[in-house]
Design a protein around this motif. Structure first.
Motif, short mmCIF file in Angstrom:
data_model
loop_
_atom_site.label_atom_id
_atom_site.label_comp_id
_atom_site.label_asym_id
_atom_site.label_seq_id
_atom_site.Cartn_x
_atom_site.Cartn_y
_atom_site.Cartn_z
N PRO A 1 36.00 45.78 47.73
CA PRO A 1 35.95 46.17 46.18
C PRO A 1 36.41 47.47 46.04
CG PRO A 1 33.75 46.30 47.33
CD PRO A 1 34.58 45.50 48.39
N LEU A 2 36.72 47.69 44.81
CA LEU A 2 37.24 49.24 44.60
C LEU A 2 36.17 49.95 43.58
CD1 LEU A 2 40.89 48.55 43.58
CD2 LEU A 2 40.03 49.50 45.58
N VAL A 3 35.76 51.20 43.98
CA VAL A 3 34.94 51.81 43.29
C VAL A 3 35.49 52.85 42.39
CG1 VAL A 3 32.91 53.28 43.46
CG2 VAL A 3 33.09 51.69 45.05
N ILE A 4 35.12 52.84 41.02
CA ILE A 4 35.78 53.91 40.07
C ILE A 4 34.60 54.89 39.74
CG2 ILE A 4 37.29 54.27 38.06
CD1 ILE A 4 38.09 51.38 38.65
N SER A 5 34.86 56.08 39.90
CA SER A 5 33.71 57.08 39.37
C SER A 5 34.03 57.22 38.00
CB SER A 5 33.98 58.60 40.30
OG SER A 5 33.85 58.02 41.63
N PRO A 6 33.11 57.76 37.27
CA PRO A 6 33.22 58.05 35.82
C PRO A 6 34.47 58.88 35.57
CG PRO A 6 30.98 58.38 36.44
CD PRO A 6 31.66 57.85 37.76
N SER A 7 35.13 58.58 34.57
CA SER A 7 36.43 59.71 34.35
C SER A 7 37.45 59.24 35.16
CB SER A 7 35.97 60.98 33.86
OG SER A 7 35.09 60.97 32.95
N SER A 8 37.52 58.29 35.98
CA SER A 8 38.46 58.18 37.07
C SER A 8 39.29 57.00 36.71
CB SER A 8 37.97 58.00 38.36
OG SER A 8 36.84 59.10 38.86
N LYS A 9 40.56 56.85 37.70
CA LYS A 9 41.36 55.35 37.21
C LYS A 9 41.75 54.88 38.49
CE LYS A 9 45.45 58.41 36.44
NZ LYS A 9 46.59 58.68 35.68
N VAL A 10 42.32 53.95 38.59
CA VAL A 10 42.86 53.20 39.86
C VAL A 10 43.92 52.26 39.26
CG1 VAL A 10 41.11 51.16 39.57
CG2 VAL A 10 42.04 51.85 41.88
N GLY A 11 45.01 52.20 40.31
CA GLY A 11 46.10 51.36 39.94
C GLY A 11 46.21 50.01 40.75
N ILE A 12 46.67 48.99 40.44
CA ILE A 12 47.02 47.70 41.00
C ILE A 12 48.51 47.32 40.67
CG2 ILE A 12 46.22 45.42 40.93
CD1 ILE A 12 43.28 45.90 40.41
N LEU A 13 49.26 46.87 41.96
CA LEU A 13 50.40 46.36 41.81
C LEU A 13 50.49 45.00 41.84
CD1 LEU A 13 52.29 48.89 43.97
CD2 LEU A 13 52.29 48.86 41.49
N PHE A 14 51.20 44.27 40.74
CA PHE A 14 51.57 42.86 40.82
C PHE A 14 53.22 42.47 40.79
CE2 PHE A 14 47.56 43.20 38.46
CZ PHE A 14 46.89 42.35 38.88
N SER A 15 53.48 41.96 41.65
CA SER A 15 54.93 41.22 41.94
C SER A 15 55.26 40.37 41.39
CB SER A 15 55.18 41.27 43.36
OG SER A 15 56.63 41.13 43.47
N ILE A 16 56.26 40.45 40.24
CA ILE A 16 56.45 39.44 39.02
C ILE A 16 58.02 39.31 39.16
CG2 ILE A 16 54.42 39.58 37.88
CD1 ILE A 16 55.94 40.92 35.86
N CYS A 17 58.48 38.07 38.47
CA CYS A 17 59.94 37.99 38.25
C CYS A 17 60.28 37.21 37.13
CB CYS A 17 60.79 37.36 39.42
SG CYS A 17 60.00 35.82 40.07
N LEU A 18 61.28 36.89 36.69
CA LEU A 18 61.73 36.11 35.21
C LEU A 18 61.74 34.77 35.77
CD1 LEU A 18 64.23 38.39 33.53
CD2 LEU A 18 62.00 38.37 33.11
N ASP A 19 61.16 33.79 35.11
CA ASP A 19 61.15 32.26 35.35
C ASP A 19 62.26 32.05 34.30
OD1 ASP A 19 60.70 29.66 35.75
OD2 ASP A 19 59.04 29.74 34.60
N LYS A 20 63.69 31.68 35.16
CA LYS A 20 64.91 31.21 34.51
C LYS A 20 64.77 29.87 34.08
CE LYS A 20 67.34 35.09 36.91
NZ LYS A 20 68.67 35.12 37.89
N GLU A 21 63.98 29.20 34.68
CA GLU A 21 64.01 27.69 34.46
C GLU A 21 63.46 27.38 33.17
OE1 GLU A 21 62.01 25.80 37.76
OE2 GLU A 21 63.58 26.40 38.99
N ASN A 22 62.24 28.13 32.91
CA ASN A 22 61.43 27.84 31.42
C ASN A 22 61.90 28.96 30.66
OD1 ASN A 22 60.49 25.52 32.59
ND2 ASN A 22 58.73 26.79 33.61
N ALA A 23 62.74 29.69 30.54
CA ALA A 23 63.19 30.85 29.67
C ALA A 23 63.24 30.20 28.27
CB ALA A 23 64.39 31.53 30.22
N GLU A 24 63.77 29.08 27.98
CA GLU A 24 64.02 28.76 26.52
C GLU A 24 62.76 28.69 25.97
OE1 GLU A 24 66.88 28.42 25.13
OE2 GLU A 24 67.96 28.90 27.19
N GLY A 25 61.50 28.37 26.41
CA GLY A 25 60.35 28.01 25.70
C GLY A 25 59.15 29.14 25.79
#
Length: 1257
Positions: A1044-1068
């Motif tokens: 678990p991540l604990v966030i104190s009052p008035s604090s912030k936290v960052g989370i990274l997500f790795s994504i890419c374009l879906d070229k196969e379903n780009a039309e819809g």
């Protein structure tokens, strides 16, 4: 000189005008007599008074007498000197002549001989007989008159005037009157000086034995009479005043002389008749008898006052003279006829009143003088009335005289006649004595109403029986009971007219001597026995018949009816005049005497009206002793007249009098009558003021204090002066505001009957809410049947120097104080930060009573839109320690207060019923917090924003309102309403950015979570549901090792997500899932007194762990813009700039960058929709804001859109923006981009309002 007294009076009675001698030299008087006498009396004559000051005489009476008449010839030289006032005051010489030689030889020497007497004032009247048509005769007459003027006139004085028999000159008569007046003035001055010198000589000899007052009187009155003939009445009056003072000095310092007043008819005053007796009849050696001479002097003074039109002064002088002369009569009463003093005063007062009233005219004097005149007239009538009552008492009418306070005060101080010997009983009066004794025995005093027993007021200074017998020539020392008519009751005052009591029974030596000659019929006894009361009456009546010569007065004493008639006449005369003066109270008192006679005669209506006036006067003046004498008489009249309302009012007023004035049984009789009449069938209620019978006050101590709008109970002490208990059907009390007189009077009424006991009674009245301020007691009103009682009197309680002592000398003590509107309670939020939205949260309501009890209060809670209260949850209430009153408080770093709850706090579970919560008793006077479970509902999904974009958050975002209504107070009369604003928010605020773009086309998406609550947040898991067109790389979710991540009052936290374009379903990509969803599984740990906290468990659905909280946020991912369809460019503005009020054309160019396929072309029909957005406060759009323009679907086609605008404000403003609503923003390339701000210049100056500098030249 005294030998000429008779002649002097004769001359005075026959001479009333100034004498003008006519010396008729040419026998002209018979011809011109009529013309001359028509000019008499002279008008506006100018004379000199005694002091030498000029005085205008309106009418100067005079008469022309020829020097040849006997009235001027037959006088001795001594007579002429003594009676100089009757000698001619001017000599008119009548001459005529038509020949100059005749004038010189005959007329002139004769005129010289006539005018050679320097003591005479003379002038010559030349009478011309020449006809106007005869010029020669007229000329000769003028020559003769001119010679006459030259010989007898001088520059200092003109002694000639011309009278034309046929055509008198216009100013002749004025000239004639002027010369006659001048002669009279000069003669009068010389004679005044002569008399003044002679009087001064006699005055200097006043202390010498040879001095004779008669000589002084003749000179003094001659001077006064001369002034009177000349109409110088002021000087004549002054001479008579000096003469009176000199005579009084002579009487007081000289030898004792005969007083006079013993002749027949002397009992009638001669104040208005100076000729009542000749001076020769009252002369006594060298002076005059005082009785007649003083009246003669006043009669002369009164006549002069009437001639001066001063009847008020005549009345004033007359009243003082009567009082003074009455004292002189008292000194000589022993030598005067019996009751001569009383008879003379009566006739003098009536004669003076008749004379002054006949000469007085209303409206000709000042109001204060008029009132004084009527006051004097009333005094004269009152004096005559008192003397007449004394005469009536002497003849046996004393029992018929009302024993009122005014009669008692007048007669008890008036002494009996002080005759040398009391009149003896006539020898033939035995039958009269027996008849009088029967009347005495039959006389019984009238019983007073209500059975009131009072000692009769005295009408005599001493017992008449004793006084009469004491003044007899010889009085045997016999049986004292015989002296008092053989009735022992008269000794102790129970007999008739016994005002003076014997000091002790031992003084009555009843058996000291035996009496054998006390038979009523034994009038000729050789032993002089004491007279009985009946004998005294008969003897006095017989003596008065010998004294009184006025038949009208004698008639008024002949019978009881005649006495009452005369008594009423005198009393009404006095009362009516007093009413018109400033002594109206005297008139009201005498109205009571009139009422007594009216009551005796059966005229009860008139008696009641008069008694009402008297009672009103006595009550207004506070004369309760006098009121107690008259008020029972009024009540008796009202009872006889069947005036129930008046009779009831009189009974209440009798009860209101001082209790010491009546016995207890009498006051109980008053109350029984009051109760009986109050419950009788009267038509209208009777209102009575009982301020002295019922008094009231507030209870001792501080006043009752209430808050604005609060009812209460007022306790008042009422003192009852009724002798017995009395039941009031209702009672009401008025309160008066001391701060505002316009506030009016408010009445407090009782809801039930109240029994008042004698003495103090405590009553309580319901007090409705009052306006703020201080209130004092006003009036107390009560109702007993048809009787309405009203009291405005405060009771006096406590020592005089205490605050509880109520009196009119200091301000009334406040009984009620209502505070001004203030905060009685305060409702506020018991937390300081936002709560979680869409979760059950405790909302704390802080309740602070501000020095006011909240017992049995009810709180109404009404949630606004987007809020709901969980009915399944209980509501918690706990006590609260106010930090403002607690010095030992500790503050946490995050702002939460430690120890905000009292260590000995109270806690209770409450239920919400129909939106209402009832407070427990322990929360009535302490601060408390009410915790209510509330859930804020929001259907909107949180959206993430770009990290480079500025966050714009409105203050109303997440705001919800709770309407609170607190009903408190004694009867929930106090209402406090407040709307609390509660802020709800999501636990996180999400921002995104692409941190890196890998070579393989993968993107690193950073999601930053900002804490939005003042609580500790724990993230247990996070995953991202991507939209169509994007896919995760390598799983794409964070590793579970990070949580678990604990966030104190008035604090912030960052989370990274790795994504890419879906070229196969780009039309819809944009069709099924247009947005990505971020899911956060988290928990919260916070204090509900600070803000967001663990959600309330829902008991109806089962317990849920706090880890079950899920937060979702929408993230919009955009594909890269590689091939835009349209290019939108802003064309440059004009080079001359923009000005306010000047029209300009805004232009945008739209260019198609690629061809449209057939589907898109058919959808839009080759048209593009545009919209111009502009701030209406800065710009006015003259063209179309929304429209369609045609644009070819082929690549490279372009079009320009123009809109006419006008700037409205100067400065840097945002220009209008052109938008294409039907085209996605990702398909538009803004080149060149429009400016953010443009500069707008102020409007140019108008030359029509300018003035050239050199225009004045």
């Amino acid at each position: 000189m005294a030998n000429f007294l008779a002649q002097f009076q004769t001359i005075k009675n026959t001479s009333d005008r100034l004498v003008i001698a006519v010396e008729d030299v040419s026998d002209l008087w018979p011809t011109i007599k009529t013309a001359f006498e028509e000019r008499l009396p002279f008008k506006r004559a100018l004379l000199n008074n005694k002091t030498g000051n000029p005085v205008f005489v309106e009418t100067l009476p005079a008469e022309f007498i020829l020097t040849t008449e006997a009235r001027l010839r037959s006088r001795f030289p001594q007579e002429q000197l003594l009676f100089w006032f009757r000698e001619p005051y001017a000599t008119v010489v009548l001459v005529t002549c038509e020949d100059l030689d005749e004038f010189k030889t005959i007329l002139k020497p004769r005129l010289k001989l006539i005018v050679q007497n320097d003591d005479r004032e003379w002038f010559i009247v030349f009478v011309s007989k020449a006809h106007p048509s005869n010029d020669q005769t007229s000329k000769m007459a003028k020559k003769v008159y001119a010679k006459l003027e030259a010989d007898f006139s001088s520059k200092k004085r003109e002694r000639c005037c011309k009278y034309d028999m046929y055509c008198p000159e216009a100013n002749f008569w004025e000239d004639l009157e002027s010369k006659i007046t001048e002669c009279i003035r000069n003669t009068l001055d010389r004679r005044v000086q002569f008399y003044d010198d002679e009087i001064r000589k006699l005055s200097e000899q006043r202390l010498m034995p040879v001095w004779n007052f008669c000589n002084f009187f003749i000179l003094k009155e001659s001077l006064a009479f001369m002034f009177e003939m000349a109409h110088l009445h002021e000087d004549a009056l002054r001479e008579y005043d000096e003469l009176e003072l000199c005579y009084l000095e002579t009487v007081n310092t000289g030898k004792k002389r005969d007083f006079g007043g013993v002749d027949q008819g002397d009992d009638q005053a001669a104040l208005m008749n100076p000729g009542n007796k000749a001076l020769t009849q009252i002369v006594l050696d060298d002076s005059f008898r005082e009785f007649e001479f003083r009246q003669y002097l006043f009669a002369c003074q009164a006549q002069l006052l009437f001639k001066l039109n001063r009847p008020v002064e005549a009345a004033s002088r007359g009243y003082l003279f009567i009082i003074s002369f009455s004292k002189s009569l008292a000194w000589h009463e022993s030598v005067l006829p019996f009751s001569m003093r009383e008879v003379w005063v009566i006739t003098a007062c009536l004669a003076l009143n008749d004379a002054t009233t006949s000469h007085y005219e209303d409206g000709l004097v000042a109001p204060d003088v008029e009132k004084e005149f009527y006051r004097l007239t009333g005094d004269l009538y009152s004096l005559a009335r008192v003397k007449f009552m004394r005469l009536a008492y002497l003849v046996g009418y004393g029992s018929d005289i009302e024993r009122s306070p005014v009669n008692s005060a007048s007669l008890s101080l008036l002494p009996w006649p002080k005759a040398a010997v009391w009149p003896l009983l006539p020898p033939d009066a035995s039958s009269d004595v027996l008849e009088k004794e029967k009347l005495i025995l039959q006389t019984t005093p009238r019983a007073k109403h209500f059975g009131i027993q009072r000692k009769p007021l005295p009408l005599e200074p001493t017992v008449l029986l004793r006084e009469a017998n004491r003044r007899r020539a010889s009085l045997s020392a016999g049986n004292m009971f015989e002296m008092f008519d053989g009735r022992p009751g008269t000794i102790d005052g129970s007999g008739l007219d016994a005002s003076t009591r014997m000091s002790s029974p031992q003084k009555v030596r009843a058996g000291s001597m035996s009496r054998t000659n006390s038979s009523p019929g034994n009038f000729d006894s050789s032993v002089d026995r004491p007279m009985r009361l009946a004998e005294i009456y008969i003897a006095s009546e017989h003596a008065l018949k010998q004294t009184i010569s006025n038949t009208e007065l004698l008639k008024s004493l002949s019978s009881l009816e005649e006495f009452e008639q005369k008594y009423l006449e005198l009393t009404k005369g006095a009362a009516n005049n007093y009413h018109r003066s400033w002594w109206s109270r005297h008139g009201v008192v005498l109205d009571g005497e009139i009422a007594a006679v009216s009551f005796k005669r059966g005229n009860f209506d008139q008696a009641a009206k008069s008694y009402e006036k008297v009672c009103a006067l006595y009550a207004g003046e506070g004369w309760q002793d006098l009121l107690a004498e008259v008020l029972p008489n009024l009540a008796e009249c009202q009872k006889i007249l069947n005036d129930e309302a008046g009779y009831l009012s009189s009974c209440v007023r009798l009860l209101s009098l001082d209790g010491r004035l009546f016995a207890t049984k009498e006051r109980e009789a008053f109350q029984s009558e009051v109760v009986r009449l109050a419950h009788s069938e009267m038509k209208d209620p009777v209102h009575v003021d009982v301020s002295s019978l019922i008094t009231f006050s507030g209870n001792p101590g501080p006043p009752l204090e209430l808050c604005d709008g609060d009812p209460g109970t007022l306790s008042v002490t009422v003192w009852s002066g009724f002798p017995n208990d009395i039941t009031l059907d209702s009672i009401s009390l008025t309160l008066m505001a001391t701060f505002n007189a316009d506030e009016g009077i408010k009445a407090l009424k009782s809801s039930s009957a109240i029994v008042l006991h004698p003495g103090p009674n405590t009553i309580t009245l319901d007090l409705p809410p009052q306006k703020p301020g201080s209130y004092v007691l006003g009036n107390l009103t009560g109702q007993v049947g048809q009787l309405r009682l009203r009291s405005h009197s405060f009771s006096k309680v406590g020592p005089a120097d205490s605050d509880d002592f109520m009196s009119y000398e200091k301000p009334a003590k406040p009984i009620l104080k209502v505070s001004k509107p203030r905060a009685l309670v305060d409702l506020d939020a018991a937390f300081s930060s936002a709560l979680l939205i869409n979760e059950n949260q405790w909302v704390g309501i802080l309740i602070r009573p501000l020095n006011y009890s909240l017992k049995a209060s009810v709180l109404h809670i009404d949630t606004g839109p987007g809020l709901e209260i969980q009915d399944s949850h209980v509501i918690e209430m706990e006590s609260y320690a106010d930090p403002s009153q607690n010095e030992d408080k500790h503050v946490q770093g995050d702002g939460a207060q430690k120890g905000s709850l009292n260590p000995e706090k109270k806690f209770e579970y409450l239920n919400l019923v129909d939106g209402k919560i009832e407070f427990p008793d322990w929360a009535s006077d302490i601060s408390s917090i009410l915790w209510v479970p509330i859930r804020a509902i929001s259907d909107e999904l949180s959206r993430a924003s770009s990290s480079v974009a500025t966050r714009r958050q409105s203050i109303v975002d997440g705001m919800r309102t709770i309407a609170l209504k607190l009903e408190f107070g004694i009867s929930h009369n106090q209402i406090f309403e407040r709307t609390l604003a509660v802020h709800f928010t999501d636990p996180f605020y999400v921002t995104t950015r692409v941190t890196d773009k890998c070579h393989d086309g993968a993107l690193l998406l950073q999601v930053a979570l900002h804490s939005e609550v003042k609580a500790t947040l724990t993230i247990y898991d996070a995953w991202l549901d991507l939209q169509d067109g994007f896919v995760h790389t390598n799983g794409g979710t964070p590793s579970l090792s990070f949580f678990p991540l604990v966030i104190s009052p008035s604090s912030k936290v960052g989370i990274l997500f790795s994504i890419c374009l879906d070229k196969e379903n780009a039309e819809g990509a944009a069709q099924e899932k247009p947005e990505s969803i971020l899911n956060i599984k988290y928990g919260i740990s916070g204090d509900r007194a600070v803000g967001a906290h663990q959600p309330v468990l829902d008991e109806s659905s089962g317990a849920h762990s706090f880890q079950d909280l899920i937060f979702r946020s929408a993230i919009t991912l955009q594909r890269p813009v590689l091939d835009p369809c349209l290019a939108l460019g802003f064309l440059p503005l004009p080079s001359n700039g923009l000005r306010v009020g000047q029209l300009i054309t805004m232009k945008w160019r739209v260019e198609r960058l690629k061809d449209l396929d057939e589907i898109e072309a058919s959808k839009h029909n080759g048209e593009v929709l545009y919209e111009v957005n502009a701030n209406s406060e800065s710009w006015m759009i003259a063209g179309r804001k929304i429209g369609h323009v045609s644009l070819s679907p082929e690549q490279g086609s372009r079009i320009t859109i123009s809109v006419l605008c006008m700037p409205l404000v100067a400065g840097y403003v945002r220009p209008p923006q052109l938008g294409l609503p039907d085209v996605d923003q990702t398909n538009i390339s803004c080149k060149p981009a429009g400016p953010h701000l443009v500069c707008v210049l102020p409007p140019a100056l108008s030359s029509s309002f300018c003035i050239p500098v050199n225009s004045s030249a």
